[in-house]
Design an enzyme around this catalytic site. Structure first.
Site, PDB file in Angstrom:
ATOM      1  N   CYS A 602       0.859  -1.182   0.000  1.00 16.07           N
ATOM      2  CA  CYS A 602       0.000   0.000   0.000  1.00 16.07           C
ATOM      3  C   CYS A 602       0.893   1.229   0.000  1.00 16.07           C
ATOM      4  O   CYS A 602       2.093   1.117  -0.285  1.00 16.07           O
ATOM      5  CB  CYS A 602      -0.972  -0.006   1.179  1.00 16.07           C
ATOM      6  SG  CYS A 602      -0.200   0.240   2.792  1.00 16.07           S
ATOM      7  N   GLY A 603       0.367   2.396   0.318  1.00 21.46           N
ATOM      8  CA  GLY A 603       1.158   3.628   0.222  1.00 21.46           C
ATOM      9  C   GLY A 603       2.431   3.583   1.033  1.00 21.46           C
ATOM     10  O   GLY A 603       3.530   3.767   0.520  1.00 21.46           O
ATOM     11  N   THR A 604       2.286   3.340   2.342  1.00 19.86           N
ATOM     12  CA  THR A 604       3.463   3.261   3.218  1.00 19.86           C
ATOM     13  C   THR A 604       3.667   1.871   3.799  1.00 19.86           C
ATOM     14  O   THR A 604       4.687   1.610   4.424  1.00 19.86           O
ATOM     15  CB  THR A 604       3.328   4.253   4.386  1.00 19.86           C
ATOM     16  OG1 THR A 604       2.195   3.892   5.190  1.00 19.86           O
ATOM     17  CG2 THR A 604       3.155   5.676   3.883  1.00 19.86           C
ATOM     18  N   GLY A 605       2.696   0.984   3.611  1.00 19.87           N
ATOM     19  CA  GLY A 605       2.763  -0.349   4.215  1.00 19.87           C
ATOM     20  C   GLY A 605       2.122  -0.408   5.585  1.00 19.87           C
ATOM     21  O   GLY A 605       1.784  -1.489   6.071  1.00 19.87           O
ATOM     22  N   VAL A 606       1.935   0.760   6.209  1.00 21.91           N
ATOM     23  CA  VAL A 606       1.421   0.802   7.585  1.00 21.91           C
ATOM     24  C   VAL A 606      -0.043   0.368   7.638  1.00 21.91           C
ATOM     25  O   VAL A 606      -0.441  -0.457   8.473  1.00 21.91           O
ATOM     26  CB  VAL A 606       1.586   2.213   8.180  1.00 21.91           C
ATOM     27  CG1 VAL A 606       0.951   2.292   9.562  1.00 21.91           C
ATOM     28  CG2 VAL A 606       3.063   2.575   8.263  1.00 21.91           C
ATOM     29  N   GLY A 607      -0.875   0.925   6.745  1.00 24.85           N
ATOM     30  CA  GLY A 607      -2.292   0.572   6.744  1.00 24.85           C
ATOM     31  C   GLY A 607      -2.508  -0.909   6.504  1.00 24.85           C
ATOM     32  O   GLY A 607      -3.339  -1.550   7.168  1.00 24.85           O
ATOM     33  N   HIS A 635      13.334 -14.169  13.372  1.00 26.17           N
ATOM     34  CA  HIS A 635      13.172 -13.932  14.811  1.00 26.17           C
ATOM     35  C   HIS A 635      11.712 -13.964  15.261  1.00 26.17           C
ATOM     36  O   HIS A 635      11.429 -14.368  16.393  1.00 26.17           O
ATOM     37  CB  HIS A 635      13.768 -12.578  15.193  1.00 26.17           C
ATOM     38  CG  HIS A 635      15.258 -12.536  15.090  1.00 26.17           C
ATOM     39  ND1 HIS A 635      16.004 -11.440  15.497  1.00 26.17           N
ATOM     40  CD2 HIS A 635      16.153 -13.440  14.621  1.00 26.17           C
ATOM     41  CE1 HIS A 635      17.288 -11.687  15.279  1.00 26.17           C
ATOM     42  NE2 HIS A 635      17.394 -12.874  14.736  1.00 26.17           N
ATOM     43  N   ARG A 674       9.241 -16.656  22.587  1.00 26.18           N
ATOM     44  CA  ARG A 674       8.552 -15.381  22.414  1.00 26.18           C
ATOM     45  C   ARG A 674       7.391 -15.494  21.431  1.00 26.18           C
ATOM     46  O   ARG A 674       6.311 -14.931  21.657  1.00 26.18           O
ATOM     47  CB  ARG A 674       9.541 -14.319  21.940  1.00 26.18           C
ATOM     48  CG  ARG A 674      10.611 -13.972  22.974  1.00 26.18           C
ATOM     49  CD  ARG A 674      11.750 -13.212  22.350  1.00 26.18           C
ATOM     50  NE  ARG A 674      12.871 -13.064  23.283  1.00 26.18           N
ATOM     51  CZ  ARG A 674      14.125 -12.810  22.904  1.00 26.18           C
ATOM     52  NH1 ARG A 674      14.401 -12.648  21.612  1.00 26.18           N
ATOM     53  NH2 ARG A 674      15.084 -12.711  23.808  1.00 26.18           N
TER      54      ARG A 674
END
Length: 685
Positions: A602-607, A635, A674
């Site tokens: 997407c635009g920044t990958g964040v959404g 990891h 983890r």
């Protein structure tokens, strides 16, 4: 006395500006604990440095200005116009000082979020130092006024500020907007790299590094047809790997090259032409100050921009060397009498080796994710200081002081334009100029290639009249959006833009490289242009290769080429698609076992990452470097990688995918424990 005190303040600010990113790297990579607020502190130091040093810029007559028309006016008219320019500059700065003092009284309690630095300090910097400096129709009117003032000989800073201040007053906007917008533009961590890379170039000139580079290049390629002309071109490539600026190449290495070529029998105009043409390489080969400015304006990944400039720079160097060889053969120019022996190459290679390793250190560090471009600049400074002290031993305290003074003046002259152009760009955005231009230009062409050809013409013409920083800040925000909207890769566009603007350094009337070379070689502009004419051919060929290069390998085809089966759920949709909808399709395939891993863009990958992590069993991560792309799987057992199309270009995207798909979840007990806890948290949702 006052000027000396100001110089000391500016040098101390620059020293702190360089030291903080370097200390942050040591704290993060060696001690394992990053310093809280280090990035905020560097941005604060940058703002203070730019405004504190601007009086030195004015006192040294280093403002960026096009004075051709002014210089050719009759004597009395010229004197009158110069008086008007000085008076307008003083009035503008006095007005800003008044606004800054007003802001101080209104921001006594405000402070930065981490270090709690009072906001009034930022305003006081402008108020203290600046007084020392001796609808669509409205938007278009502002542009016309700017161009008129610029052509008349006003410094770029005032040519931008005067119409911007007029707009704020006419529209009745808060006066505090002026100083807030100007300050906000410099509150950028990537821009911190600009003064540091400028300092690298000045430091190399003072430390004798340029002499070693030139001597090694002379030994290696001096026997080729063209002799020292080939040395000149090859040296520019090496030097650009440390300075990142065309004018640093001309002003530093160029002086050595022109003097040596004249001594060997080359004409002064030809020596100047080779120097000016080869200096174009500096701003597209990493590090690159213009690319850093472009990245900060467009929010494109600076790392990817720097890496994308490597191949075009090498192509340009090869074509320039071929041109020089042809001219040398035709005109029977001198060259070395014999080819060098291996012992001679080794004897000159060893002294140059520390300098040659600098770009390798910087590029590899950014590729491995060890440091950002800004931190890479600080590492390069530390490295140059180290090799200067251990190997070359020519750097003296006076040399270091002069290098730092030149750096703060150059930094302020460049970044003060960045600051005021941000205000101008905001006004154009308010008046919908970029949006109107986007609709207008898309009427003529909607294919990426046709738009790139139009962009070439626009930026080539812009480069003829504007310096690269001004053109990037004023023209790119208007031109780039419609091109990216039509499918042009923003990284590809960045290389095209900067290369066009660098050609502007070699074209009248604003060709700064031309004027600098004429001054060094003591020749007329007409002599230089006549000798430079053949070198426009390889430069324009390079531009054509950059423009028409198309990476035809799509992401899907690349993954299949690696031997993986691909389920494509939306990479070819013509209509806009909401990322939550695509995320559901991708994560659904991963969650029910139809796919082992997913990839979202997407635009920044964040959404995309936020949407994917809403689904049980999904561990999504945003990755913009190959280190994190590999480590997120090794990891953290990430099964969906998200990439920002506005940040990552096609070349890096393919590398990220390679690294992501080749990685395997580690068998280390700590990592397994983890991730198991993540599974439990996921099950409890």
């Amino acid at each position: 006395m006052m000027r000396k005190l100001l110089e000391i303040v500016c040098v101390l600010l620059l020293a702190a500006l360089i030291a903080v990113p370097f200390i942050q790297i040591i704290a993060r990579e060696v001690i394992g604990s990053a310093i809280v607020g280090a990035e905020e502190l560097t941005r604060f130091l940058l703002i203070c440095t730019v405004f504190a040093a601007y009086p030195l810029v004015t006192a040294s007559h280093e403002n960026i200005v096009m004075s051709e028309l002014l210089d050719n006016l009759p004597g009395r008219l010229r004197s009158s116009l110069r008086f008007v320019i000085v008076a307008a500059g003083l009035a503008t700065c006095g007005f800003l000082a008044f606004v800054a003092f007003q802001n101080i009284s209104g921001n006594m309690r405000g402070a930065t979020p981490t270090l709690k630095i009072p906001f009034w300090i930022f305003m006081a910097a402008k108020a203290q130092f600046w007084p020392w400096v001796g609808g669509a129709v409205m938007g278009i009117a502002l542009i016309i006024i700017f161009l008129a003032l610029f052509i008349l000989g006003f410094p770029v800073v005032y040519a931008i500020l005067i119409p911007a201040i007029g707009y704020v007053l006419i529209e009745g906007l808060p006066l505090g907007l002026l100083t807030q917008r100007v300050t906000y533009a410099l509150d950028s961590f990537p821009l911190v790299a600009v003064p540091i890379f400028i300092f690298v170039g000045n430091l190399m000139n003072s430390a004798g590094v340029t002499d070693r580079i030139f001597r090694f290049a002379d030994t290696l390629v001096g026997r080729l047809p063209g002799g020292l002309a080939q040395v000149n071109i090859f040296s520019s490539l090496i030097f650009s790997g440390m300075s990142g600026a065309a004018l640093a190449d001309v002003g530093g290495l160029g002086r050595i090259e022109i003097a040596a070529m004249r001594k060997r029998g080359f004409s002064a105009p030809f020596a100047g032409a080779v120097t000016a043409a080869s200096a174009v390489v500096g701003p597209i080969f990493p590090p690159s100050i213009p690319l850093i400015v472009y990245g900060s304006v467009t929010s494109v990944s600076i790392v990817q921009l720097l890496l994308a400039g490597i191949v075009p720079a090498l192509i340009c160097i090869v074509l320039l060397m071929i041109t020089a060889a042809i001219l040398a053969i035709v005109h029977k120019m001198p060259r070395a009498d014999r080819a060098p022996t291996l012992r001679e190459i080794g004897a000159d290679f060893l002294p140059a080796l520390p300098a040659l390793f600098a770009p390798v250190l910087m590029i590899s560090g950014m590729l491995l994710g060890l440091f950002t471009p800004t931190e890479a600049a600080a590492v390069t400074v530390a490295y140059v200081l180290l090799i200067s002290g251990l190997f070359y031993r020519e750097l003296t305290w006076p040399h270091l002081w002069n290098a730092m003074l030149m750096t703060v003046r150059s930094t302020s002259a460049i970044l003060i334009i960045v600051a005021v152009a941000s205000l101008f760009g905001w006004i154009l955005a308010v008046e919908q100029i970029p949006q109107d231009f986007a609709r207008w230009i898309l009427q003529f062409a909607d294919s990426p290639m046709a738009l790139l050809i139009i962009a070439n013409l626009i930026f080539f013409i812009a480069g003829m009249f504007l310096d690269s920083t001004t053109a990037t800040l004023l023209v790119v925000p208007v031109i780039a959006p419609p091109l990216v909207l039509a499918g042009v890769d923003p990284v590809h566009l960045g290389i095209i833009v900067i290369f066009n603007l660098m050609l502007g350094l070699l074209t009248p009337p604003m060709g700064l490289s031309l004027f600098l070379v004429c001054d060094i070689a003591k020749i007329t502009l007409r002599q230089l242009l006549r000798a430079l004419l053949p070198f426009y051919v390889p430069l324009l060929m390079t531009l054509a290769i950059i423009t028409f290069h198309a990476d035809l390998a799509t992401v899907v085809a690349h993954i299949r080429k690696l031997g993986h089966e691909v389920e494509d759920v939306g990479s070819h949709d013509d209509q806009p698609v909401d990322f939550p909808d695509i995320a559901q399709l991708v994560t659904g395939a991963v969650a029910d076992g139809r796919a082992e891993r997913g990839l979202l863009v997407c635009g920044t990958g964040v959404g995309a990452s936020i949407a994917a992590n809403k689904v049980k069993g999904i561990r999504a991560a945003v990755c913009h470097d190959i280190h994190s792309a590999h480590q997120c799987v090794e990891h953290d057992d990430v099964n969906v990688m998200c990439i920002g199309a506005q940040i990552v270009g096609p070349w890096l995207a393919l590398d990220l995918i390679d690294s992501y798909l080749k990685a395997e979840f580690s068998t280390d007990e700590d990592f397994r424990r983890r991730v198991e806890k993540l599974h439990k948290m996921d099950a409890e949702r």
